[in-house]
Structure formats: C-alpha cells, structure tokens
Design a protein around this motif. Sequence first.
Motif, PDB file in Angstrom:
ATOM      1  N   PRO A   1       5.238  -9.998 -13.616  1.00 29.03           N
ATOM      2  CA  PRO A   1       5.524 -11.210 -12.839  1.00 29.03           C
ATOM      3  C   PRO A   1       4.255 -11.881 -12.316  1.00 29.03           C
ATOM      4  CG  PRO A   1       6.155  -9.251 -11.597  1.00 29.03           C
ATOM      5  CD  PRO A   1       5.838  -8.806 -12.985  1.00 29.03           C
ATOM      6  N   ALA A   2       3.174 -11.103 -12.124  1.00 34.90           N
ATOM      7  CA  ALA A   2       1.912 -11.713 -11.685  1.00 34.90           C
ATOM      8  C   ALA A   2       1.393 -12.678 -12.747  1.00 34.90           C
ATOM      9  CB  ALA A   2       0.876 -10.631 -11.397  1.00 34.90           C
TER      10      ALA A   2
ATOM     11  N   PHE B   1       1.895 -10.332  -5.932  1.00 35.98           N
ATOM     12  CA  PHE B   1       2.103  -9.311  -6.956  1.00 35.98           C
ATOM     13  C   PHE B   1       0.799  -8.595  -7.302  1.00 35.98           C
ATOM     14  CE2 PHE B   1       6.006 -11.759  -7.777  1.00 35.98           C
ATOM     15  CZ  PHE B   1       6.920 -10.717  -7.835  1.00 35.98           C
ATOM     16  N   VAL B   2      -0.289  -9.335  -7.349  1.00 36.16           N
ATOM     17  CA  VAL B   2      -1.588  -8.711  -7.639  1.00 36.16           C
ATOM     18  C   VAL B   2      -1.969  -7.739  -6.525  1.00 36.16           C
ATOM     19  CG1 VAL B   2      -4.061  -9.134  -7.912  1.00 36.16           C
ATOM     20  CG2 VAL B   2      -2.399 -10.638  -9.049  1.00 36.16           C
ATOM     21  N   PHE B   3      -1.839  -8.181  -5.277  1.00 33.73           N
ATOM     22  CA  PHE B   3      -2.183  -7.319  -4.140  1.00 33.73           C
ATOM     23  C   PHE B   3      -1.267  -6.089  -4.096  1.00 33.73           C
ATOM     24  CE2 PHE B   3      -1.813  -6.225   0.438  1.00 33.73           C
ATOM     25  CZ  PHE B   3      -3.138  -5.848   0.651  1.00 33.73           C
TER      26      PHE B   3
ATOM     27  N   THR C   1      -0.299  -0.258  -4.806  1.00 34.95           N
ATOM     28  CA  THR C   1       0.515   0.772  -5.456  1.00 34.95           C
ATOM     29  C   THR C   1      -0.321   1.618  -6.399  1.00 34.95           C
ATOM     30  OG1 THR C   1       2.380  -0.778  -5.370  1.00 34.95           O
ATOM     31  CG2 THR C   1       2.647   1.166  -6.740  1.00 34.95           C
ATOM     32  N   ALA C   2      -1.252   0.988  -7.132  1.00 30.54           N
ATOM     33  CA  ALA C   2      -2.111   1.723  -8.061  1.00 30.54           C
ATOM     34  C   ALA C   2      -3.036   2.684  -7.327  1.00 30.54           C
ATOM     35  CB  ALA C   2      -2.921   0.742  -8.907  1.00 30.54           C
ATOM     36  N   VAL C   3      -3.595   2.245  -6.204  1.00 28.65           N
ATOM     37  CA  VAL C   3      -4.473   3.119  -5.410  1.00 28.65           C
ATOM     38  C   VAL C   3      -3.703   4.331  -4.890  1.00 28.65           C
ATOM     39  CG1 VAL C   3      -5.806   3.275  -3.272  1.00 28.65           C
ATOM     40  CG2 VAL C   3      -6.082   1.286  -4.766  1.00 28.65           C
TER      41      VAL C   3
ATOM     42  N   LEU D   1       7.859  -8.534  -2.196  1.00 27.04           N
ATOM     43  CA  LEU D   1       8.729  -9.356  -1.362  1.00 27.04           C
ATOM     44  C   LEU D   1       8.191  -9.461   0.061  1.00 27.04           C
ATOM     45  CD1 LEU D   1      12.177  -7.893  -2.517  1.00 27.04           C
ATOM     46  CD2 LEU D   1      11.010  -9.909  -3.391  1.00 27.04           C
ATOM     47  N   ILE D   2       7.614  -8.378   0.550  1.00 23.31           N
ATOM     48  CA  ILE D   2       7.051  -8.363   1.912  1.00 23.31           C
ATOM     49  C   ILE D   2       5.789  -9.232   1.984  1.00 23.31           C
ATOM     50  CG2 ILE D   2       5.980  -6.919   3.672  1.00 23.31           C
ATOM     51  CD1 ILE D   2       7.786  -4.627   2.701  1.00 23.31           C
ATOM     52  N   PHE D   3       4.901  -9.058   0.989  1.00 24.44           N
ATOM     53  CA  PHE D   3       3.620  -9.772   1.019  1.00 24.44           C
ATOM     54  C   PHE D   3       3.741 -11.212   0.548  1.00 24.44           C
ATOM     55  CE2 PHE D   3       1.765  -5.348   0.215  1.00 24.44           C
ATOM     56  CZ  PHE D   3       1.568  -5.129   1.568  1.00 24.44           C
TER      57      PHE D   3
END
Length: 482
Positions: free
Chosen positions: A26-27, A41-43, A48-50, A90-92
């Motif tokens: 979606p990003a 989505f990027v942030f 999540t990756a970290v 959704l939050i960010f």
Amino acid sequence: MLKLFKPVLYVCGLLSLLMAGLMLIPAITGWVQQDSETYAFVFSSIVTAVAGTVLVLSCRSHHFSLTPRQLYLMTSCSWVLLSVAGALPLIFGHGEIGITDAVFESVSGITTTGSTVLSGLENMPHSLLLWRALLQWIGGLGVIGMAVSILPFLRVGGMRLFQTESSDWSDKSLPRLGNLARLLLGVYSIITAACILGYWLNGMSLFDAVSHALTTVSTGGYATDDRSMGRFDNGILWVSILFMLLGGMPFVLFIRFMSNPSPKALADEQVFGFLVIVAVLAVIMTFYLIQYDYYEPFDALTQATFNIVSVITTTGYASTDYSLWGGFSLIFFFFVTFIGGCSGSTSGGMKIFRFQLSYLFLHRQIKMQVHPRGQFSILYNGKEVEDDIIFSAVAFSFLFFLTLVFTSMILAMTGLDYMTSLTGAATALTNVGPGLGDIIGPAGNFKPLSDTAKWVLCFAMLLGRLELLSIMVLFTPVFWRG
C-alpha cells in the motif's frame, strides 16, 4: 520461562518482518497515487521491521521444534501481534481513527470478521482500502494453515478429525510442513487470481476487483464502499457467490484435486453437507421473498443466495439490508450466523463438521436407547470416529454458547440494547461481520459503540478465530505449572 517463550518470540519476529514487507504494497500504491497515507505505511513498516529483526536475532536457534504449550502460546501471540502491527498504519495515518478504532479495524481484518468502524469508504485513499483487504487476505491464509497444521495437533474442538502427517511440529516434520505451506499458498493465490479476473470481466474496476477478490476468497467481507456489494449487478454477485463458496471449503481438497484431478478427489462429507445446507436455505429464503413480493423470481434467488452464502461462509458482504425483509428474516439470519463453513477453509463459525458429528452422535444415542447392549460406531468419510473427538466437539459447542452468553451480558452492561448485544457477540465469535439491528446491522457500522464494547468485541473476534480453547487454555493455572 525464557525457554518457553524463546521459540514463540522467534516466530513472532518472522511474522513481524512479513507484515513489514506487506506494508510496502500500500505504500507503493499511495506513492503512485500521491495520497496522504504513504508515509504512514513507510513509517509503520520501519517500526515493524525493527521490532521483527530484534526478535529474530535475539531468539534464533539452530534447532526448531515446538511443544504443545509453545504452540498454544505461538497461536495466540502471533494473532495478537499481527493485529497490533496491522493497526499501526491506521494509527499513524488517518487522522480520524483513534487507537481503539484502529485496533478494532485491524483485529476485524486479520480475523476475517469484516466488522468495521469506518464510513465514507468510497472517499478514502486506495492505499488504506488495499491495506484492509491485505489484512483479510493474509488472515485467511493464516486461518487455513492453523486449521490444517496446528489445531489438529493440539486436539482443539474436535479438529483432530482432520489430523494429517503435516500436523506435527517436530524437527523431522518441518520440511513436510513447509511443503504443505507452499501448496496452500499456491492454491490460495490461484483462486484469488481467478476471482480478480471474474470480477474484472464482469465490470469491476481493476482496483475494486483486486480489493474485493482479496476479501472474498478470505471470506473477510471488507468492501471499498459503504454500500458493500449493493452497488453491483447480479453478474458480479454470482461471481462473488462462487468464490465465497470456494473460500468456505477445505483447501486441502483443492491440493488433493491438483495432484489427482478427478471427482473422487473432491468427495467429502463435510463439503456435501455444506453445499446441501446452502442450497436448502437459499430455496427457503427465495420462496419467502417471492411469496411476499420483495423481488422478482431471479432477483429473489440472487439476493437470497448471495446473502445466505455471505453469512454462512462468514464473509459478511451485504447486497441489501436483509433485516428489512421481516421478522422471519431476522430469526433466519441470526441462526445462519452460527453455522459457518468447512474446517480447513477461511470461514469462521461453528463449522459444518461439528453439526454433522452432533447429528451422528444423537442418532447413535437413539439407537442405544432401543438396543442398550448394541455396539454402534460413528463413521465420517468412511472412517470410524473415536469418542474423544465427539466429546471434544461437544465441549467446544458448550463453551461456545457459554462464551456467547457472557459476551452478550458484558456488552449489555456497556449500555447496548439486547439485539445489538446478542448479535454483536454472535457475529464476533463466529467472525461473520454485520450483526442485526439499527446500529450494527447490514446497513450499520460499529463506530457508535463505546470503546469498552469495542475491546470486548476484539477479544471475542480473536476467541472465535482461534476456536476459543486455544486462547482460554492460557488463562488456566495448569498451563503455567511446570
């Protein structure tokens, strides 16, 4: 305690990395269309990756095997983790969505329930709508994998009836399990691609076709418009009926058919019972709609079949507000809500096989009343069913309705009326989506509910998706002893 959690956290780390990768889809969509959600989505993907990388590096091991206790933990923790990760964009991103609503939307998506707190969907960025669809698609795949490899091994709710060689989590069995996962992903993807093509050829835009295919095959029910499927013609509704039915069938059968393309490969008592129940219910509702002049005959057949298939497969699409079809319709769809699809499918509900086992058990008990000294076996798909499987299915049914009562009472304590409380609890535990009544009915929305009610429903959706016992066992002292 660290030994208990380490493999579980390792798996959760891998799932976090998977979710981080999915967020880039979606990003990219947002970047191409230059919408406001791209950076969210990027942030979220980076966060999540970290987190996933930290878990994988700190908990990795040369030997990978999971005990039953760890599998219970992994099943529950992984679905909670996916729900939290799914809520991050959704939050960010979308400013109108608070933490409670974001988590509710994500839990509803990943459990393929389809209840929503969002409105004005047709005006929302495509990246956000695509993310909701992806949540349901990955959730549907997880449901299948859990049903064929984890729950039978854990003997949850009679699921041992479907135990295979792949329902084994020892080191020597992991290659076999990996092969099954690849086959399931392949079949799931092929059916999704066919659904996209079917929708597109019948007039959907490419974006709508992709989004709706992801939520049709996963029997999730998220749409890209507040009208759900009500804005489409009969041709698209029949395409949806076909693929909702496929989503409600055991995917292991499709794998068997690919290796041996013959009608015998698809022979299964559960599938036969599922299709017979759908057909009978559709005929009853069609005649009812014709008799009371709600629709012309073909439209009545289409509307009745579509909404029945949507509810029984726990997809949750709506082509119209069927609660306006009279009191009979309300009672009818309320009871259909509990049935569900087949085990090993993306559907929720109580599952067809439990109703079939209950009938066979009742039939045996009646014969034993007449012939007390007789020995009567219960056969299912040509094999004798052991009594412990029957007892497990009965225990699940008792626990299900007990949970329904308590959840309904808690929702009523938050100030909801009896219709909203009862059907809200039912639709959450069965992962159907819409309830009944003015607030959460097919034309309604879960947004007006209090935060407390939404958190209760989140827990109920997870309970229903994980077949209740997988989570409830974690709250017993015996699980944590030793």
